[in-house]
Motif scaffolding. Structure first.
Motif, PDB file in Angstrom:
ATOM      1  N   SER A  25     -12.070  -7.543   8.508  1.00  0.00           N
ATOM      2  CA  SER A  25     -11.867  -6.123   8.162  1.00  0.00           C
ATOM      3  C   SER A  25     -10.389  -5.850   7.898  1.00  0.00           C
ATOM      4  CB  SER A  25     -12.354  -5.219   9.295  1.00  0.00           C
ATOM      5  OG  SER A  25     -13.709  -5.463   9.546  1.00  0.00           O
ATOM      6  N   LEU A  26      -9.517  -6.464   8.696  1.00  0.00           N
ATOM      7  CA  LEU A  26      -8.077  -6.271   8.490  1.00  0.00           C
ATOM      8  C   LEU A  26      -7.662  -6.845   7.131  1.00  0.00           C
ATOM      9  CD1 LEU A  26      -5.350  -5.333   9.585  1.00  0.00           C
ATOM     10  CD2 LEU A  26      -5.118  -7.525  10.749  1.00  0.00           C
ATOM     11  N   ALA A  27      -8.187  -8.024   6.799  1.00  0.00           N
ATOM     12  CA  ALA A  27      -7.881  -8.620   5.491  1.00  0.00           C
ATOM     13  C   ALA A  27      -8.351  -7.693   4.373  1.00  0.00           C
ATOM     14  CB  ALA A  27      -8.561  -9.987   5.373  1.00  0.00           C
ATOM     15  N   LYS A  28      -9.541  -7.125   4.547  1.00  0.00           N
ATOM     16  CA  LYS A  28     -10.089  -6.259   3.499  1.00  0.00           C
ATOM     17  C   LYS A  28      -9.301  -4.955   3.383  1.00  0.00           C
ATOM     18  CE  LYS A  28     -14.725  -8.182   3.292  1.00  0.00           C
ATOM     19  NZ  LYS A  28     -16.164  -7.998   3.556  1.00  0.00           N
ATOM     20  N   VAL A  29      -8.763  -4.484   4.490  1.00  0.00           N
ATOM     21  CA  VAL A  29      -7.918  -3.277   4.447  1.00  0.00           C
ATOM     22  C   VAL A  29      -6.625  -3.594   3.683  1.00  0.00           C
ATOM     23  CG1 VAL A  29      -6.428  -1.830   5.906  1.00  0.00           C
ATOM     24  CG2 VAL A  29      -8.846  -2.053   6.449  1.00  0.00           C
ATOM     25  N   ASN A  58      -2.770   3.979  -0.981  1.00  0.00           N
ATOM     26  CA  ASN A  58      -3.780   4.574  -1.860  1.00  0.00           C
ATOM     27  C   ASN A  58      -4.015   3.770  -3.141  1.00  0.00           C
ATOM     28  OD1 ASN A  58      -4.344   6.789  -0.154  1.00  0.00           O
ATOM     29  ND2 ASN A  58      -2.350   7.660  -0.746  1.00  0.00           N
ATOM     30  N   LEU A  59      -3.469   2.560  -3.201  1.00  0.00           N
ATOM     31  CA  LEU A  59      -3.695   1.744  -4.401  1.00  0.00           C
ATOM     32  C   LEU A  59      -5.077   1.097  -4.355  1.00  0.00           C
ATOM     33  CD1 LEU A  59      -0.365  -0.201  -5.181  1.00  0.00           C
ATOM     34  CD2 LEU A  59      -1.040   2.122  -5.810  1.00  0.00           C
ATOM     35  N   SER A  60      -5.659   0.901  -5.537  1.00  0.00           N
ATOM     36  CA  SER A  60      -6.971   0.246  -5.640  1.00  0.00           C
ATOM     37  C   SER A  60      -6.827  -1.270  -5.437  1.00  0.00           C
ATOM     38  CB  SER A  60      -7.550   0.502  -7.034  1.00  0.00           C
ATOM     39  OG  SER A  60      -6.727  -0.163  -7.982  1.00  0.00           O
ATOM     40  N   ILE A  61      -7.952  -1.954  -5.380  1.00  0.00           N
ATOM     41  CA  ILE A  61      -7.931  -3.422  -5.246  1.00  0.00           C
ATOM     42  C   ILE A  61      -7.178  -4.040  -6.427  1.00  0.00           C
ATOM     43  CG2 ILE A  61      -9.367  -5.508  -5.135  1.00  0.00           C
ATOM     44  CD1 ILE A  61     -11.705  -3.733  -4.248  1.00  0.00           C
ATOM     45  N   ALA A  74      -0.010  -6.205  -7.780  1.00  0.00           N
ATOM     46  CA  ALA A  74       1.237  -6.195  -6.993  1.00  0.00           C
ATOM     47  C   ALA A  74       1.471  -7.534  -6.301  1.00  0.00           C
ATOM     48  CB  ALA A  74       1.190  -5.065  -5.976  1.00  0.00           C
ATOM     49  N   GLY A  75       0.455  -8.422  -6.337  1.00  0.00           N
ATOM     50  CA  GLY A  75       0.656  -9.777  -5.800  1.00  0.00           C
ATOM     51  C   GLY A  75      -0.094 -10.085  -4.508  1.00  0.00           C
ATOM     52  N   ILE A  76      -1.142  -9.298  -4.213  1.00  0.00           N
ATOM     53  CA  ILE A  76      -1.924  -9.587  -3.002  1.00  0.00           C
ATOM     54  C   ILE A  76      -3.208 -10.319  -3.404  1.00  0.00           C
ATOM     55  CG2 ILE A  76      -3.054  -8.587  -0.964  1.00  0.00           C
ATOM     56  CD1 ILE A  76      -1.159  -6.195  -1.198  1.00  0.00           C
ATOM     57  N   SER A  77      -3.469 -11.437  -2.748  1.00  0.00           N
ATOM     58  CA  SER A  77      -4.683 -12.213  -3.039  1.00  0.00           C
ATOM     59  C   SER A  77      -5.462 -12.437  -1.759  1.00  0.00           C
ATOM     60  CB  SER A  77      -4.326 -13.595  -3.603  1.00  0.00           C
ATOM     61  OG  SER A  77      -3.816 -13.478  -4.892  1.00  0.00           O
ATOM     62  N   TYR A  78      -6.774 -12.452  -1.897  1.00  0.00           N
ATOM     63  CA  TYR A  78      -7.637 -12.653  -0.723  1.00  0.00           C
ATOM     64  C   TYR A  78      -8.744 -13.645  -1.072  1.00  0.00           C
ATOM     65  CZ  TYR A  78     -11.278 -11.505   2.745  1.00  0.00           C
ATOM     66  OH  TYR A  78     -12.249 -11.578   3.726  1.00  0.00           O
ATOM     67  N   GLY A 134      -7.450  -3.772   0.113  1.00  0.00           N
ATOM     68  CA  GLY A 134      -7.912  -2.502  -0.469  1.00  0.00           C
ATOM     69  C   GLY A 134      -9.418  -2.454  -0.666  1.00  0.00           C
ATOM     70  N   ILE A 135     -10.129  -3.451  -0.132  1.00  0.00           N
ATOM     71  CA  ILE A 135     -11.601  -3.463  -0.248  1.00  0.00           C
ATOM     72  C   ILE A 135     -12.169  -2.413   0.708  1.00  0.00           C
ATOM     73  CG2 ILE A 135     -13.678  -4.879   0.072  1.00  0.00           C
ATOM     74  CD1 ILE A 135     -11.798  -7.339  -0.524  1.00  0.00           C
ATOM     75  N   TYR A 136     -11.589  -2.312   1.903  1.00  0.00           N
ATOM     76  CA  TYR A 136     -11.886  -1.216   2.819  1.00  0.00           C
ATOM     77  C   TYR A 136     -10.670  -0.287   2.827  1.00  0.00           C
ATOM     78  CZ  TYR A 136     -15.678  -3.924   5.121  1.00  0.00           C
ATOM     79  OH  TYR A 136     -16.812  -4.632   5.407  1.00  0.00           O
TER      80      TYR A 136
END
Ligand SMILES: Nc1ncnc2c1ncn2[C@@H]1O[C@H](COP(=O)(O)OP(=O)(O)O)[C@@H](O)[C@H]1O
Ligand SMILES: [Mg+2]
Length: 245
Positions: A46-50, A71-74, A80-84, A53-55
């Protein structure tokens, strides 16, 4: 730097809201390799998804490189450089592995990217990304996509899941190499002792709260005796994992 300030997450379950993440305050420094661990259901995914931006967090702020990204979307966070890399990567019926790899980046050779994660290109490029792939194969395909993207933060959610022990050492080396050459914040969600011991810092998340964090050499011995965790050795089973309850 990634900073989470008083982040809370609640998810509706029937008529009630369940509190999943509680007052998370966290600062993660550039170029550091973090291991996020803790009991099942503690809130790691859940923390990763937050962060991805998934949650959407109900309270608190997420600041990335000085910019408020709450408030940015996934898609905006990905740009911006975030990968999951998902714990359970989604399947895409009707899409071939080569299509998925091309979407993530067309910079590198598709074949080389598959070879790097231990998949033979002639066997996999034209295979469908559906349920015919095993969990371990799907994890490798996803790793190939995530590693080819230019990122500033990469979150790997239990990369060991479904991957045999012999191959995992190679995949871990890939993750380490990517970390060392790309100047990223790497966050590996894991119960694997080897990953925990390699991390610059371990973060322990339980019951939606950060209950401890510190350098691997200090925290790892404590985890062995933590009442919420025990070594699989002591519980019977694989001695490479900490089993958390
Ligand atoms: N979409 C969701 N709907 C309802 N409950 C959820 C949802 N996502 C997570 N949870 C709950 O939140 C808690 C934390 O889950 P998770 O983040 O997956 O934990 P972990 O990754 O540490 O095992 C669990 O109790 C889980 O059931
Ligand atoms: Mg999880």
């Amino acid at each position: 730097m990634l900073k989470l300030e008083s982040v809370e997450l609640q998810i509706a379950n029937g008529n009630e809201n369940v509190s999943i993440l509680k007052d998370i305050n966290l600062e993660l420094e550039d170029n550091k390799f973090y291991a996020l661990t803790g009991p099942n259901g503690g809130g790691k995914t859940s923390l990763a998804k937050v962060i991805m931006g998934i949650y959407k967090n109900n309270k608190g702020k997420i600041i990335f490189d000085g910019r408020d990204i709450t408030n940015l979307s996934i898609t905006e966070r990905a740009k911006a450089g975030i990968s999951y890399a998902f714990q359970n990567p989604p399947r895409f019926k009707g899409m071939k592995i080569k299509d998925i790899l091309r979407i993530s980046s067309d910079n590198n050779s598709l074949r080389a990217r598959l070879r790097a994660v231990g998949l033979c290109p002639q066997d996999y490029l034209d295979r469908e990304c559906d349920t015919s792939l095993s969990g371990g194969e799907m994890k490798r395909v996803e790793l190939a996509t995530v590693l080819s993207r230019p990122s500033k933060i990469v979150i790997y959610d239990e990369p060991e899941a479904g991957v045999d022990l012999w191959s995992f050492e190679n995949l871990l080396q890939l993750i380490r190499d990517h970390h060392n050459k790309s100047n990223v914040i790497s966050i590996v969600i894991t119960h694997h002792e080897r990953v925990l011991s390699l991390a610059d810092e371990i973060i322990l998340l339980a019951d939606g709260k950060i209950v401890d964090r510190g350098p691997s050499d200090k925290l790892l011995p404590l985890l062995r005796t933590d009442s919420r965790c025990c070594w699989e050795d002591n519980c019977g089973g694989n001695d490479n994992e900490i089993k958390c309850y």
